[in-house]
Design a protein around this motif. Structure first.
Motif, PDB file in Angstrom:
ATOM      1  N   ASP A  36      29.473 -37.730  51.301  1.00 45.62           N
ATOM      2  CA  ASP A  36      28.237 -37.069  51.706  1.00 45.62           C
ATOM      3  C   ASP A  36      27.938 -35.922  50.751  1.00 45.62           C
ATOM      4  O   ASP A  36      26.778 -35.657  50.436  1.00 45.62           O
ATOM      5  CB  ASP A  36      28.356 -36.534  53.128  1.00 45.62           C
ATOM      6  CG  ASP A  36      28.267 -37.630  54.174  1.00 45.62           C
ATOM      7  OD1 ASP A  36      27.894 -38.766  53.818  1.00 45.62           O
ATOM      8  OD2 ASP A  36      28.577 -37.358  55.351  1.00 45.62           O
ATOM      9  N   TYR A  37      29.021 -35.244  50.305  1.00 48.15           N
ATOM     10  CA  TYR A  37      28.875 -34.157  49.329  1.00 48.15           C
ATOM     11  C   TYR A  37      30.250 -33.733  48.836  1.00 48.15           C
ATOM     12  O   TYR A  37      31.277 -34.036  49.455  1.00 48.15           O
ATOM     13  CB  TYR A  37      28.147 -32.943  49.919  1.00 48.15           C
ATOM     14  CG  TYR A  37      28.805 -32.336  51.141  1.00 48.15           C
ATOM     15  CD1 TYR A  37      29.891 -31.448  51.025  1.00 48.15           C
ATOM     16  CD2 TYR A  37      28.337 -32.622  52.421  1.00 48.15           C
ATOM     17  CE1 TYR A  37      30.484 -30.892  52.148  1.00 48.15           C
ATOM     18  CE2 TYR A  37      28.922 -32.068  53.539  1.00 48.15           C
ATOM     19  CZ  TYR A  37      30.000 -31.204  53.402  1.00 48.15           C
ATOM     20  OH  TYR A  37      30.588 -30.654  54.511  1.00 48.15           O
ATOM     21  N   ASP A  85      34.693 -18.564  44.414  1.00 49.03           N
ATOM     22  CA  ASP A  85      33.280 -18.654  44.016  1.00 49.03           C
ATOM     23  C   ASP A  85      32.856 -20.114  44.114  1.00 49.03           C
ATOM     24  O   ASP A  85      33.539 -21.003  43.568  1.00 49.03           O
ATOM     25  CB  ASP A  85      33.077 -18.191  42.565  1.00 49.03           C
ATOM     26  CG  ASP A  85      33.357 -16.714  42.359  1.00 49.03           C
ATOM     27  OD1 ASP A  85      33.126 -15.932  43.286  1.00 49.03           O
ATOM     28  OD2 ASP A  85      33.825 -16.356  41.250  1.00 49.03           O
ATOM     29  N   LEU A  86      31.733 -20.379  44.782  1.00 48.95           N
ATOM     30  CA  LEU A  86      31.177 -21.730  44.818  1.00 48.95           C
ATOM     31  C   LEU A  86      30.478 -21.992  43.492  1.00 48.95           C
ATOM     32  O   LEU A  86      29.522 -21.303  43.132  1.00 48.95           O
ATOM     33  CB  LEU A  86      30.199 -21.870  45.980  1.00 48.95           C
ATOM     34  CG  LEU A  86      29.531 -23.238  46.143  1.00 48.95           C
ATOM     35  CD1 LEU A  86      30.569 -24.314  46.444  1.00 48.95           C
ATOM     36  CD2 LEU A  86      28.475 -23.188  47.251  1.00 48.95           C
ATOM     37  N   VAL A  87      30.956 -22.994  42.742  1.00 47.17           N
ATOM     38  CA  VAL A  87      30.402 -23.262  41.410  1.00 47.17           C
ATOM     39  C   VAL A  87      29.662 -24.599  41.331  1.00 47.17           C
ATOM     40  O   VAL A  87      28.953 -24.853  40.356  1.00 47.17           O
ATOM     41  CB  VAL A  87      31.509 -23.212  40.331  1.00 47.17           C
ATOM     42  CG1 VAL A  87      32.082 -21.801  40.215  1.00 47.17           C
ATOM     43  CG2 VAL A  87      32.616 -24.228  40.608  1.00 47.17           C
ATOM     44  N   ALA A  88      29.808 -25.457  42.332  1.00 46.04           N
ATOM     45  CA  ALA A  88      29.087 -26.732  42.318  1.00 46.04           C
ATOM     46  C   ALA A  88      28.968 -27.271  43.735  1.00 46.04           C
ATOM     47  O   ALA A  88      29.890 -27.140  44.542  1.00 46.04           O
ATOM     48  CB  ALA A  88      29.793 -27.758  41.436  1.00 46.04           C
ATOM     49  N   GLN A  89      27.811 -27.854  44.027  1.00 42.49           N
ATOM     50  CA  GLN A  89      27.561 -28.510  45.307  1.00 42.49           C
ATOM     51  C   GLN A  89      26.745 -29.753  45.021  1.00 42.49           C
ATOM     52  O   GLN A  89      25.677 -29.670  44.406  1.00 42.49           O
ATOM     53  CB  GLN A  89      26.839 -27.582  46.266  1.00 42.49           C
ATOM     54  CG  GLN A  89      26.578 -28.182  47.629  1.00 42.49           C
ATOM     55  CD  GLN A  89      26.055 -27.157  48.638  1.00 42.49           C
ATOM     56  OE1 GLN A  89      25.947 -25.970  48.334  1.00 42.49           O
ATOM     57  NE2 GLN A  89      25.749 -27.616  49.840  1.00 42.49           N
ATOM     58  N   THR A  90      27.223 -30.903  45.451  1.00 36.24           N
ATOM     59  CA  THR A  90      26.575 -32.165  45.103  1.00 36.24           C
ATOM     60  C   THR A  90      25.870 -32.766  46.314  1.00 36.24           C
ATOM     61  O   THR A  90      26.052 -32.328  47.451  1.00 36.24           O
ATOM     62  CB  THR A  90      27.596 -33.190  44.578  1.00 36.24           C
ATOM     63  OG1 THR A  90      28.307 -33.770  45.688  1.00 36.24           O
ATOM     64  CG2 THR A  90      28.576 -32.561  43.605  1.00 36.24           C
ATOM     65  N   GLY A  91      25.116 -33.823  46.032  1.00 38.26           N
ATOM     66  CA  GLY A  91      24.578 -34.669  47.079  1.00 38.26           C
ATOM     67  C   GLY A  91      25.501 -35.842  47.314  1.00 38.26           C
ATOM     68  O   GLY A  91      26.700 -35.781  47.029  1.00 38.26           O
ATOM     69  N   VAL A 112      36.274 -29.579  47.995  1.00 39.48           N
ATOM     70  CA  VAL A 112      36.078 -30.053  49.363  1.00 39.48           C
ATOM     71  C   VAL A 112      35.259 -31.337  49.279  1.00 39.48           C
ATOM     72  O   VAL A 112      34.137 -31.336  48.760  1.00 39.48           O
ATOM     73  CB  VAL A 112      35.354 -28.999  50.227  1.00 39.48           C
ATOM     74  CG1 VAL A 112      35.081 -29.552  51.628  1.00 39.48           C
ATOM     75  CG2 VAL A 112      36.174 -27.716  50.306  1.00 39.48           C
ATOM     76  N   TRP A 113      35.822 -32.412  49.785  1.00 38.16           N
ATOM     77  CA  TRP A 113      35.187 -33.736  49.724  1.00 38.16           C
ATOM     78  C   TRP A 113      34.913 -34.211  51.140  1.00 38.16           C
ATOM     79  O   TRP A 113      35.829 -34.480  51.897  1.00 38.16           O
ATOM     80  CB  TRP A 113      36.097 -34.705  48.980  1.00 38.16           C
ATOM     81  CG  TRP A 113      35.792 -36.161  49.136  1.00 38.16           C
ATOM     82  CD1 TRP A 113      34.575 -36.745  49.354  1.00 38.16           C
ATOM     83  CD2 TRP A 113      36.737 -37.245  49.069  1.00 38.16           C
ATOM     84  NE1 TRP A 113      34.688 -38.113  49.422  1.00 38.16           N
ATOM     85  CE2 TRP A 113      36.004 -38.441  49.254  1.00 38.16           C
ATOM     86  CE3 TRP A 113      38.108 -37.298  48.866  1.00 38.16           C
ATOM     87  CZ2 TRP A 113      36.623 -39.684  49.247  1.00 38.16           C
ATOM     88  CZ3 TRP A 113      38.728 -38.543  48.856  1.00 38.16           C
ATOM     89  CH2 TRP A 113      37.991 -39.724  49.043  1.00 38.16           C
ATOM     90  N   LYS A 114      33.635 -34.292  51.488  1.00 39.82           N
ATOM     91  CA  LYS A 114      33.239 -34.847  52.786  1.00 39.82           C
ATOM     92  C   LYS A 114      32.958 -36.331  52.598  1.00 39.82           C
ATOM     93  O   LYS A 114      31.973 -36.720  51.970  1.00 39.82           O
ATOM     94  CB  LYS A 114      31.991 -34.125  53.306  1.00 39.82           C
ATOM     95  CG  LYS A 114      31.321 -34.784  54.519  1.00 39.82           C
ATOM     96  CD  LYS A 114      32.241 -34.941  55.713  1.00 39.82           C
ATOM     97  CE  LYS A 114      31.503 -35.551  56.895  1.00 39.82           C
ATOM     98  NZ  LYS A 114      31.131 -36.973  56.649  1.00 39.82           N
ATOM     99  N   ALA A 115      33.850 -37.164  53.106  1.00 43.35           N
ATOM    100  CA  ALA A 115      33.692 -38.607  52.983  1.00 43.35           C
ATOM    101  C   ALA A 115      32.524 -39.100  53.836  1.00 43.35           C
ATOM    102  O   ALA A 115      32.131 -38.445  54.809  1.00 43.35           O
ATOM    103  CB  ALA A 115      34.983 -39.311  53.380  1.00 43.35           C
ATOM    104  N   SER A 116      32.009 -40.270  53.481  1.00 41.29           N
ATOM    105  CA  SER A 116      30.816 -40.798  54.157  1.00 41.29           C
ATOM    106  C   SER A 116      31.131 -41.740  55.305  1.00 41.29           C
ATOM    107  O   SER A 116      30.293 -41.933  56.191  1.00 41.29           O
ATOM    108  CB  SER A 116      29.930 -41.548  53.148  1.00 41.29           C
ATOM    109  OG  SER A 116      29.377 -40.669  52.208  1.00 41.29           O
ATOM    110  N   HIS A 117      32.308 -42.344  55.318  1.00 38.66           N
ATOM    111  CA  HIS A 117      32.564 -43.403  56.286  1.00 38.66           C
ATOM    112  C   HIS A 117      32.760 -42.867  57.700  1.00 38.66           C
ATOM    113  O   HIS A 117      32.609 -43.608  58.675  1.00 38.66           O
ATOM    114  CB  HIS A 117      33.781 -44.224  55.858  1.00 38.66           C
ATOM    115  CG  HIS A 117      35.079 -43.492  55.961  1.00 38.66           C
ATOM    116  ND1 HIS A 117      35.330 -42.329  55.266  1.00 38.66           N
ATOM    117  CD2 HIS A 117      36.197 -43.756  56.697  1.00 38.66           C
ATOM    118  CE1 HIS A 117      36.558 -41.914  55.556  1.00 38.66           C
ATOM    119  NE2 HIS A 117      37.093 -42.748  56.416  1.00 38.66           N
TER     120      HIS A 117
END
Length: 214
Positions: A139-140, A163-169, A195-200
């Motif tokens: 998810d992101y 420090d937050l340096v990247a945030q993806t879609g 931090v990896w939020k999986a989609s399943h």
């Protein structure tokens, strides 16, 4: 007649084997392999030689991790929490970020140990390579770097140290993801925290990679 019966029995056995999933497939997940997460790096360097007492001197942080729980390395791709609901700081308290807030009953607690973990050299613009054996998708991703001046060899890491340096879609399901990260102002030893939020399902991975900005 006996030969025919044996042939039929063998065919039936093969058909049955075809219905059984490969061992470990149900627990297959993923982690950052470059810059290597703490437990993936320990598994990569010592998985074939994890009983070697030389590790205590050559790689002491990995040594204490193997001594604490070898399964944290063998299962380097299983450091996650379910049902976090995006409330990362509530579910992963300060000082426990690298273990995912004592994930999996504390299996990964050794990854929170303060000390000189082996580092991967990176530049200010780097790429995170994450291997997702089960193709969960994302998810992101959130990518953090410890603040300049923070010393992870002397102090346990908290959210205020990042420090937050990247945030993806979203990322479509795949086995390999690449996250390009552009930073500035960092030098020397740091921790990259992914931090990896999986989609399943509501499943989130918390991954510490020790790096040296060159």
């Amino acid at each position: 007649m006996a030969l025919r019966a044996l042939t039929l029995l063998s065919a039936a056995a093969m058909a049955l084997v075809g219905t059984v999933p490969l061992a470990g497939s149900a627990s297959a997940h993923g982690s950052v392999i470059n810059p290597a997460s703490r437990n993936y790096g320990c598994w990569e360097r010592w998985g074939d030689d994890h009983l070697n007492p030389a590790m205590a001197q050559e790689d002491p942080m990995c040594w204490q991790a193997w001594q604490d729980d070898p399964n944290a390395m063998w299962n380097w791709n299983g450091l996650y929490k379910n049902n976090v609901g995006g409330q990362h700081q509530q579910h992963v308290p300060n000082g426990t970020l690298c273990s995912g807030g004592h994930a999996e009953g504390g299996r990964y607690d050794s990854l929170d140990a303060v000390g000189a973990w082996k580092t991967t050299n990176i530049t200010s613009n780097f790429t995170i390579n994450l291997y997702d054996q089960a193709s969960h998708g994302a998810d992101y991703f959130l990518v953090y770097v410890t603040k300049q001046g923070f010393d992870p060899t002397r102090e346990a890491m908290g959210w205020d140290d990042l420090d937050l340096v990247a945030q993806t879609g979203r990322y479509a399901p795949s086995q390999n993801y690449r996250i390009n990260v552009n930073t500035s102002g960092y030098s020397g030893r740091h921790v990259v925290y992914t931090v990896w939020k999986a989609s399943h399902m509501d499943q989130t991975y918390y991954i510490c990679s020790d790096v040296n900005f060159t």
